[in-house]
Write a protein that holds these residues in place. Sequence first.
Motif, mmCIF file in Angstrom:
data_model
loop_
_atom_site.group_PDB
_atom_site.id
_atom_site.type_symbol
_atom_site.label_atom_id
_atom_site.label_comp_id
_atom_site.label_asym_id
_atom_site.label_seq_id
_atom_site.Cartn_x
_atom_site.Cartn_y
_atom_site.Cartn_z
ATOM 1 N N GLY A 1 -26.297 40.749 -35.747
ATOM 2 C CA GLY A 1 -25.764 39.501 -36.269
ATOM 3 C C GLY A 1 -24.257 39.428 -36.322
ATOM 4 N N ALA A 2 -23.572 40.578 -36.235
ATOM 5 C CA ALA A 2 -22.114 40.595 -36.295
ATOM 6 C C ALA A 2 -21.465 40.471 -34.925
ATOM 7 C CB ALA A 2 -21.630 41.875 -36.979
ATOM 8 N N SER A 3 -22.273 40.507 -33.861
ATOM 9 C CA SER A 3 -21.725 40.379 -32.514
ATOM 10 C C SER A 3 -21.161 38.982 -32.300
ATOM 11 C CB SER A 3 -22.829 40.652 -31.490
ATOM 12 O OG SER A 3 -22.342 40.551 -30.162
ATOM 13 N N SER A 4 -20.221 38.870 -31.379
ATOM 14 C CA SER A 4 -19.735 37.558 -30.998
ATOM 15 C C SER A 4 -20.816 36.775 -30.252
ATOM 16 C CB SER A 4 -18.484 37.705 -30.118
ATOM 17 O OG SER A 4 -18.118 36.464 -29.560
ATOM 18 N N HIS A 5 -21.414 37.421 -29.250
ATOM 19 C CA HIS A 5 -22.476 36.805 -28.456
ATOM 20 C C HIS A 5 -23.736 37.653 -28.560
ATOM 21 C CE1 HIS A 5 -18.752 35.315 -26.583
ATOM 22 N NE2 HIS A 5 -19.446 34.239 -26.264
ATOM 23 N N LEU A 6 -24.866 36.973 -28.674
ATOM 24 C CA LEU A 6 -26.169 37.622 -28.729
ATOM 25 C C LEU A 6 -27.021 37.069 -27.597
ATOM 26 C CD1 LEU A 6 -27.451 39.640 -30.786
ATOM 27 C CD2 LEU A 6 -28.619 37.677 -31.792
ATOM 28 N N VAL A 7 -27.782 37.936 -26.936
ATOM 29 C CA VAL A 7 -28.666 37.491 -25.856
ATOM 30 C C VAL A 7 -30.104 37.823 -26.225
ATOM 31 C CG1 VAL A 7 -29.315 37.734 -23.429
ATOM 32 C CG2 VAL A 7 -26.891 37.717 -24.077
ATOM 33 N N ASP A 8 -30.944 36.805 -26.182
ATOM 34 C CA ASP A 8 -32.368 36.923 -26.481
ATOM 35 C C ASP A 8 -33.128 36.836 -25.157
ATOM 36 O OD1 ASP A 8 -34.406 37.218 -28.287
ATOM 37 O OD2 ASP A 8 -34.395 35.146 -28.985
ATOM 38 N N VAL A 9 -33.957 37.828 -24.883
ATOM 39 C CA VAL A 9 -34.753 37.844 -23.648
ATOM 40 C C VAL A 9 -36.178 37.440 -24.009
ATOM 41 C CG1 VAL A 9 -35.459 39.183 -21.644
ATOM 42 C CG2 VAL A 9 -33.315 39.749 -22.823
ATOM 43 N N LEU A 10 -36.612 36.318 -23.444
ATOM 44 C CA LEU A 10 -37.883 35.711 -23.811
ATOM 45 C C LEU A 10 -38.814 35.653 -22.608
ATOM 46 C CD1 LEU A 10 -36.284 32.707 -25.690
ATOM 47 C CD2 LEU A 10 -37.148 34.793 -26.741
ATOM 48 N N GLN A 11 -40.100 35.774 -22.887
ATOM 49 C CA GLN A 11 -41.102 35.667 -21.822
ATOM 50 C C GLN A 11 -41.835 34.349 -21.925
ATOM 51 O OE1 GLN A 11 -44.197 38.749 -21.529
ATOM 52 N NE2 GLN A 11 -43.817 38.742 -19.324
ATOM 53 N N ASN A 12 -42.008 33.705 -20.790
ATOM 54 C CA ASN A 12 -42.693 32.418 -20.756
ATOM 55 C C ASN A 12 -44.210 32.604 -20.881
ATOM 56 O OD1 ASN A 12 -43.172 29.731 -20.506
ATOM 57 N ND2 ASN A 12 -42.651 29.588 -18.345
#
Length: 260
Positions: free
Chosen positions: A249-260
């Motif tokens: 949560g403290a990162s500038s950018h966060l990437v979420d990898v989601l499956q369809n």
Amino acid sequence: MPQNISALEKYYNKFNEDHRLATRHGQVEFSTTMHYIHSFIPAGGQLKILDVGAGTGRYSLALKDEGHDVTAVEKVLRNLKVLEEKHSGVNCWHGDACDLHFLPDGKFDMTLLFGPLYHLHSEEQMLKALGEARRVTKKGGLIFTAYVMNEYSVLTYCFKQRHIKDVMANSALTGDWHTKPGEDELYTYMRLEDINNLNNKSGLTRIKIFAADGASDYMRRELNALDEDEFELFKQYHLSICERPELLGASSHLVDVLQN
């Protein structure tokens, strides 16, 4: 995007995304994100990849050069023109993340949303963008979504840059220190619970979540002072901790990898 597109165009007409990703902190974000993209591509695999909000093509071009069939969608005409002038072989479209009607259902193995969700202010808009990404991605395919994080905004803009009194005077923070973007603001800042709520409503399943840049955006001067060996060690360190839940949560950018 329903917010003032002229403000968005004006911002990106001045903002150099290629330069940002070439800086030390930008290199951390790019190399980390590419590491995770590669981790989901089978050895020797050639995928159909959609890059929504492609900017001037930093990710699109890198993936095209690796042999993938890449389609880029970009809202800002200046950015799209820069990408097209690179004669990259990327399939380019002018379009909006919330309306990809010009793309067929289930075409892509992987869809990247590295930017559009930064600029959507309502849950309804974000779910529409996620829904469009889900529609054009194959069943079982992956969707990478990027966010800018709330605590980064509060720590840097409010306190490090000393805008906290103005922000409080404008009631731009909730009682629990969550930013409240107005319609004239360019960015929406998220917390993990906000992202989790979006996922639950979108019907997408998280495969992985990681901090794209972690502490690097807080440490620009320090990173610039490192020699090449030291910087390489920092990138290795960041990659080793970028999934740690206490740091996400403290990162500038966060990437979420989601499956369809």
